[in-house]
Each structure stands twice: as C-alpha cells, then as structure tokens.
Write a protein that holds these residues in place. Structure first.
Motif, short mmCIF file in Angstrom:
data_model
loop_
_atom_site.label_atom_id
_atom_site.label_comp_id
_atom_site.label_asym_id
_atom_site.label_seq_id
_atom_site.Cartn_x
_atom_site.Cartn_y
_atom_site.Cartn_z
N MET A 1 104.38 -90.06 -55.59
CA MET A 1 102.99 -89.78 -55.89
C MET A 1 102.93 -88.99 -57.20
O MET A 1 103.68 -88.06 -57.41
N ALA A 2 102.01 -89.38 -58.07
CA ALA A 2 101.87 -88.72 -59.37
C ALA A 2 101.28 -87.32 -59.20
O ALA A 2 100.48 -87.07 -58.30
N LYS A 3 101.68 -86.42 -60.10
CA LYS A 3 101.13 -85.06 -60.09
C LYS A 3 99.66 -85.11 -60.50
O LYS A 3 99.27 -85.93 -61.32
N GLN A 4 98.87 -84.24 -59.93
CA GLN A 4 97.46 -84.17 -60.27
C GLN A 4 97.26 -83.16 -61.37
O GLN A 4 97.72 -82.03 -61.28
N SER A 5 96.54 -83.54 -62.40
CA SER A 5 96.28 -82.62 -63.49
C SER A 5 95.03 -81.79 -63.19
O SER A 5 94.21 -82.16 -62.34
N ALA A 6 94.89 -80.67 -63.88
CA ALA A 6 93.70 -79.84 -63.74
C ALA A 6 92.46 -80.65 -64.12
O ALA A 6 91.39 -80.50 -63.51
N LYS A 7 92.60 -81.54 -65.10
CA LYS A 7 91.48 -82.39 -65.52
C LYS A 7 91.06 -83.33 -64.39
O LYS A 7 89.86 -83.51 -64.14
N ASP A 8 92.02 -83.94 -63.68
CA ASP A 8 91.73 -84.83 -62.56
C ASP A 8 91.01 -84.06 -61.45
O ASP A 8 90.04 -84.55 -60.86
N ARG A 9 91.47 -82.85 -61.17
CA ARG A 9 90.86 -82.04 -60.12
C ARG A 9 89.44 -81.65 -60.49
O ARG A 9 88.53 -81.69 -59.65
N ALA A 10 89.22 -81.28 -61.75
CA ALA A 10 87.88 -80.92 -62.22
C ALA A 10 86.93 -82.11 -62.11
O ALA A 10 85.76 -81.95 -61.74
N PHE A 11 87.42 -83.31 -62.41
CA PHE A 11 86.59 -84.50 -62.30
C PHE A 11 86.15 -84.73 -60.86
O PHE A 11 84.99 -85.03 -60.59
N ARG A 12 87.08 -84.58 -59.92
CA ARG A 12 86.72 -84.76 -58.50
C ARG A 12 85.64 -83.76 -58.09
O ARG A 12 84.69 -84.11 -57.41
N LEU A 13 85.80 -82.51 -58.52
CA LEU A 13 84.80 -81.49 -58.20
C LEU A 13 83.44 -81.83 -58.79
O LEU A 13 82.40 -81.57 -58.17
N SER A 14 83.42 -82.42 -59.98
CA SER A 14 82.15 -82.78 -60.61
C SER A 14 81.40 -83.83 -59.80
O SER A 14 80.19 -83.95 -59.92
N GLU A 15 82.12 -84.55 -58.95
CA GLU A 15 81.52 -85.56 -58.09
C GLU A 15 81.33 -85.06 -56.65
O GLU A 15 81.01 -85.84 -55.76
N GLY A 16 81.57 -83.76 -56.41
CA GLY A 16 81.39 -83.21 -55.07
C GLY A 16 82.52 -83.54 -54.12
O GLY A 16 82.35 -83.53 -52.91
N ARG A 17 83.72 -83.80 -54.67
CA ARG A 17 84.87 -84.17 -53.84
C ARG A 17 85.94 -83.08 -53.88
O ARG A 17 86.02 -82.31 -54.82
N CYS A 18 86.77 -83.04 -52.84
CA CYS A 18 87.89 -82.11 -52.79
C CYS A 18 88.81 -82.37 -53.97
O CYS A 18 89.16 -83.52 -54.24
N PRO A 19 89.20 -81.32 -54.70
CA PRO A 19 90.03 -81.53 -55.89
C PRO A 19 91.43 -82.05 -55.57
O PRO A 19 92.07 -82.66 -56.42
N ILE A 20 91.90 -81.87 -54.35
CA ILE A 20 93.23 -82.32 -53.96
C ILE A 20 93.19 -83.68 -53.27
O ILE A 20 93.92 -84.59 -53.61
N HIS A 21 92.32 -83.82 -52.27
CA HIS A 21 92.31 -85.01 -51.43
C HIS A 21 91.31 -86.09 -51.86
O HIS A 21 91.38 -87.22 -51.40
N GLY A 22 90.34 -85.73 -52.70
CA GLY A 22 89.38 -86.71 -53.21
C GLY A 22 88.29 -87.12 -52.24
O GLY A 22 87.53 -88.03 -52.53
N VAL A 23 88.21 -86.46 -51.09
CA VAL A 23 87.16 -86.80 -50.11
C VAL A 23 85.93 -85.94 -50.35
O VAL A 23 86.01 -84.83 -50.87
N SER A 24 84.77 -86.47 -49.96
CA SER A 24 83.51 -85.75 -50.12
C SER A 24 83.56 -84.43 -49.35
O SER A 24 84.08 -84.37 -48.23
#
Length: 81
Positions: A1-24
């Motif tokens: 599994m690829a490492k998650q970047s701070a940018k990827d986590r911030a994007f998930r949060l901008s959509e109301g999703r968990c920064p780690i798991h990507g779920v709402s």
C-alpha cells in the motif's frame, strides 16, 4: 500500500472524509457555543479515533488539535515502520 501524503489527507478532509480511511465522517455531537457551534464529526471505524469539526456535513473538516499532526509533512526517514 502506498504511503499517504499530507496533501492526500488534506484533500480527503476537504470532502468531509477521514484523512486515513477515506470514509465519510458523520456527526457525533456538537462543539463550540452560540454562533460558533459546529458539528463534531468522527471516523465511523471502530479502530479509528480521528475527530474534527465542520460547519457543513460535506466538509471541509478541521481536525481536532490532538489529530492535527496528520496534516504535517514528515521528513524522509522520520517515520518508523
């Protein structure tokens, strides 16, 4: 599994999703008082304690202070595996 970047986590949060798991992140309570009252949201996974606050159910989510480090970039080699 690829490492998650701070940018990827911030994007998930901008959509109301968990920064780690990507779920709402559904509302689990309220935080603040009066005009500053916001929805307290949290990851629905039982093994995840990430919480934040949001003005709207669709995000963006602002992490609670104890989870803010998830958005900081880590220097190469600073994270133990």
């Amino acid at each position: 599994m690829a490492k998650q970047s701070a940018k990827d986590r911030a994007f998930r949060l901008s959509e109301g999703r968990c920064p780690i798991h990507g779920v709402s992140m559904p509302q689990i309570g309220l935080t603040g008082e009066g005009d500053q009252q916001r929805a307290l949201v949290g990851c629905p996974r039982k093994d995840c304690e990430i919480t934040g606050s949001a003005w709207d159910a669709d995000g963006p989510v602002e992490l609670m202070p104890e989870h803010a480090a998830l958005l900081r970039p880590h220097p190469v080699g600073s994270i133990r595996q």
